[in-house]
Design a protein around this motif. Structure first.
Motif, PDB file in Angstrom:
ATOM      1  N   LYS A  16       0.829  -1.211   0.000  1.00 37.62           N
ATOM      2  CA  LYS A  16       0.000   0.000   0.000  1.00 37.62           C
ATOM      3  C   LYS A  16       0.861   1.257   0.000  1.00 37.62           C
ATOM      4  CE  LYS A  16      -4.021  -2.033   2.241  1.00 37.62           C
ATOM      5  NZ  LYS A  16      -4.890  -2.015   3.418  1.00 37.62           N
ATOM      6  N   ILE A  17       1.936   1.247   0.756  1.00 40.18           N
ATOM      7  CA  ILE A  17       2.847   2.394   0.795  1.00 40.18           C
ATOM      8  C   ILE A  17       3.491   2.590  -0.571  1.00 40.18           C
ATOM      9  CG2 ILE A  17       5.033   3.253   1.761  1.00 40.18           C
ATOM     10  CD1 ILE A  17       2.634   3.563   3.618  1.00 40.18           C
ATOM     11  N   GLY A  18       3.894   1.492  -1.208  1.00 39.71           N
ATOM     12  CA  GLY A  18       4.494   1.566  -2.535  1.00 39.71           C
ATOM     13  C   GLY A  18       3.559   2.187  -3.554  1.00 39.71           C
ATOM     14  N   VAL A  19       2.297   1.791  -3.519  1.00 42.08           N
ATOM     15  CA  VAL A  19       1.304   2.342  -4.444  1.00 42.08           C
ATOM     16  C   VAL A  19       1.084   3.830  -4.153  1.00 42.08           C
ATOM     17  CG1 VAL A  19      -1.143   2.277  -5.097  1.00 42.08           C
ATOM     18  CG2 VAL A  19       0.147   0.155  -4.864  1.00 42.08           C
ATOM     19  N   LEU A  20       1.002   4.190  -2.897  1.00 38.40           N
ATOM     20  CA  LEU A  20       0.789   5.584  -2.510  1.00 38.40           C
ATOM     21  C   LEU A  20       1.924   6.476  -3.018  1.00 38.40           C
ATOM     22  CD1 LEU A  20      -1.130   7.421  -0.904  1.00 38.40           C
ATOM     23  CD2 LEU A  20       0.263   6.935   1.109  1.00 38.40           C
ATOM     24  N   TYR A  21       3.159   6.059  -2.808  1.00 38.13           N
ATOM     25  CA  TYR A  21       4.312   6.832  -3.284  1.00 38.13           C
ATOM     26  C   TYR A  21       4.374   6.875  -4.809  1.00 38.13           C
ATOM     27  CZ  TYR A  21       6.686   8.139   0.984  1.00 38.13           C
ATOM     28  OH  TYR A  21       7.018   8.735   2.169  1.00 38.13           O
ATOM     29  N   SER A  22       4.106   5.763  -5.470  1.00 42.46           N
ATOM     30  CA  SER A  22       4.115   5.737  -6.938  1.00 42.46           C
ATOM     31  C   SER A  22       3.112   6.723  -7.512  1.00 42.46           C
ATOM     32  CB  SER A  22       3.797   4.329  -7.451  1.00 42.46           C
ATOM     33  OG  SER A  22       4.804   3.434  -7.076  1.00 42.46           O
ATOM     34  N   LEU A  23       1.927   6.751  -6.949  1.00 42.46           N
ATOM     35  CA  LEU A  23       0.893   7.672  -7.408  1.00 42.46           C
ATOM     36  C   LEU A  23       1.298   9.124  -7.158  1.00 42.46           C
ATOM     37  CD1 LEU A  23      -1.915   8.124  -8.563  1.00 42.46           C
ATOM     38  CD2 LEU A  23      -2.829   7.851  -6.262  1.00 42.46           C
ATOM     39  N   ALA A  24       1.825   9.403  -5.964  1.00 41.58           N
ATOM     40  CA  ALA A  24       2.236  10.768  -5.628  1.00 41.58           C
ATOM     41  C   ALA A  24       3.317  11.269  -6.580  1.00 41.58           C
ATOM     42  CB  ALA A  24       2.733  10.830  -4.186  1.00 41.58           C
ATOM     43  N   TYR A  25       4.303  10.430  -6.898  1.00 43.17           N
ATOM     44  CA  TYR A  25       5.375  10.827  -7.814  1.00 43.17           C
ATOM     45  C   TYR A  25       4.861  10.945  -9.244  1.00 43.17           C
ATOM     46  CZ  TYR A  25       9.125  10.617  -4.409  1.00 43.17           C
ATOM     47  OH  TYR A  25       9.942  10.866  -3.339  1.00 43.17           O
ATOM     48  N   ALA A  26       3.961  10.068  -9.661  1.00 43.98           N
ATOM     49  CA  ALA A  26       3.417  10.130 -11.023  1.00 43.98           C
ATOM     50  C   ALA A  26       2.667  11.439 -11.249  1.00 43.98           C
ATOM     51  CB  ALA A  26       2.495   8.937 -11.282  1.00 43.98           C
ATOM     52  N   VAL A  27       1.839  11.828 -10.293  1.00 39.53           N
ATOM     53  CA  VAL A  27       1.103  13.091 -10.415  1.00 39.53           C
ATOM     54  C   VAL A  27       2.077  14.256 -10.391  1.00 39.53           C
ATOM     55  CG1 VAL A  27      -0.593  14.600  -9.314  1.00 39.53           C
ATOM     56  CG2 VAL A  27      -1.026  12.150  -9.457  1.00 39.53           C
ATOM     57  N   ARG A  28       3.070  14.173  -9.546  1.00 37.09           N
ATOM     58  CA  ARG A  28       4.076  15.242  -9.428  1.00 37.09           C
ATOM     59  C   ARG A  28       4.823  15.460 -10.740  1.00 37.09           C
ATOM     60  NH1 ARG A  28       7.347  18.738  -9.426  1.00 37.09           N
ATOM     61  NH2 ARG A  28       8.813  19.354  -7.811  1.00 37.09           N
ATOM     62  N   MET A  29       5.068  14.412 -11.499  1.00 39.40           N
ATOM     63  CA  MET A  29       5.841  14.497 -12.735  1.00 39.40           C
ATOM     64  C   MET A  29       4.999  14.761 -13.982  1.00 39.40           C
ATOM     65  SD  MET A  29       8.913  14.320 -11.960  1.00 39.40           S
ATOM     66  CE  MET A  29       9.245  14.567 -10.232  1.00 39.40           C
ATOM     67  N   MET A  30       3.680  14.794 -13.863  1.00 42.10           N
ATOM     68  CA  MET A  30       2.813  15.007 -15.029  1.00 42.10           C
ATOM     69  C   MET A  30       3.189  16.253 -15.837  1.00 42.10           C
ATOM     70  SD  MET A  30      -0.987  13.974 -13.848  1.00 42.10           S
ATOM     71  CE  MET A  30      -1.650  12.410 -14.285  1.00 42.10           C
ATOM     72  N   PRO A  31       3.409  17.410 -15.212  1.00 48.31           N
ATOM     73  CA  PRO A  31       3.750  18.594 -16.010  1.00 48.31           C
ATOM     74  C   PRO A  31       5.049  18.427 -16.811  1.00 48.31           C
ATOM     75  CG  PRO A  31       3.035  19.260 -13.840  1.00 48.31           C
ATOM     76  CD  PRO A  31       3.199  17.761 -13.814  1.00 48.31           C
ATOM     77  N   LYS A  32       5.980  17.655 -16.313  1.00 48.23           N
ATOM     78  CA  LYS A  32       7.231  17.419 -17.046  1.00 48.23           C
ATOM     79  C   LYS A  32       6.993  16.549 -18.281  1.00 48.23           C
ATOM     80  CE  LYS A  32      10.085  17.885 -12.945  1.00 48.23           C
ATOM     81  NZ  LYS A  32      10.924  19.019 -13.155  1.00 48.23           N
ATOM     82  N   GLN A  33       5.876  15.836 -18.305  1.00 49.93           N
ATOM     83  CA  GLN A  33       5.511  14.996 -19.446  1.00 49.93           C
ATOM     84  C   GLN A  33       4.565  15.728 -20.405  1.00 49.93           C
ATOM     85  OE1 GLN A  33       6.982  12.027 -19.839  1.00 49.93           O
ATOM     86  NE2 GLN A  33       8.076  12.436 -17.937  1.00 49.93           N
TER      87      GLN A  33
END
Length: 60
Positions: A16-33
């Protein structure tokens, strides 16, 4: 946020922690994509903070 009666030493909690961090980083990097969601603001993904309550819960 993960809410519940999880044991932090169990595999399920770690997943659950892994999924939470993955989602947080994915959203954080959206503007760079090249994609910026409406209402987005730049933020920092902070380290995990946990609150444990040692009192035994009574179920009704």
């Amino acid at each position: 946020m993960i809410k519940g009666q999880e044991n932090p030493n169990e595999h399920e909690f770690a997943e659950k922690i892994g999924v939470l961090y993955s989602l947080a980083y994915a959203v954080r990097m959206m503007p760079k994509q090249g994609y910026t969601p409406a209402g987005y603001f730049e933020y920092t993904v902070y380290p995990l903070e946990g609150i444990w309550d040692l009192r035994k819960r009574v179920r009704n």
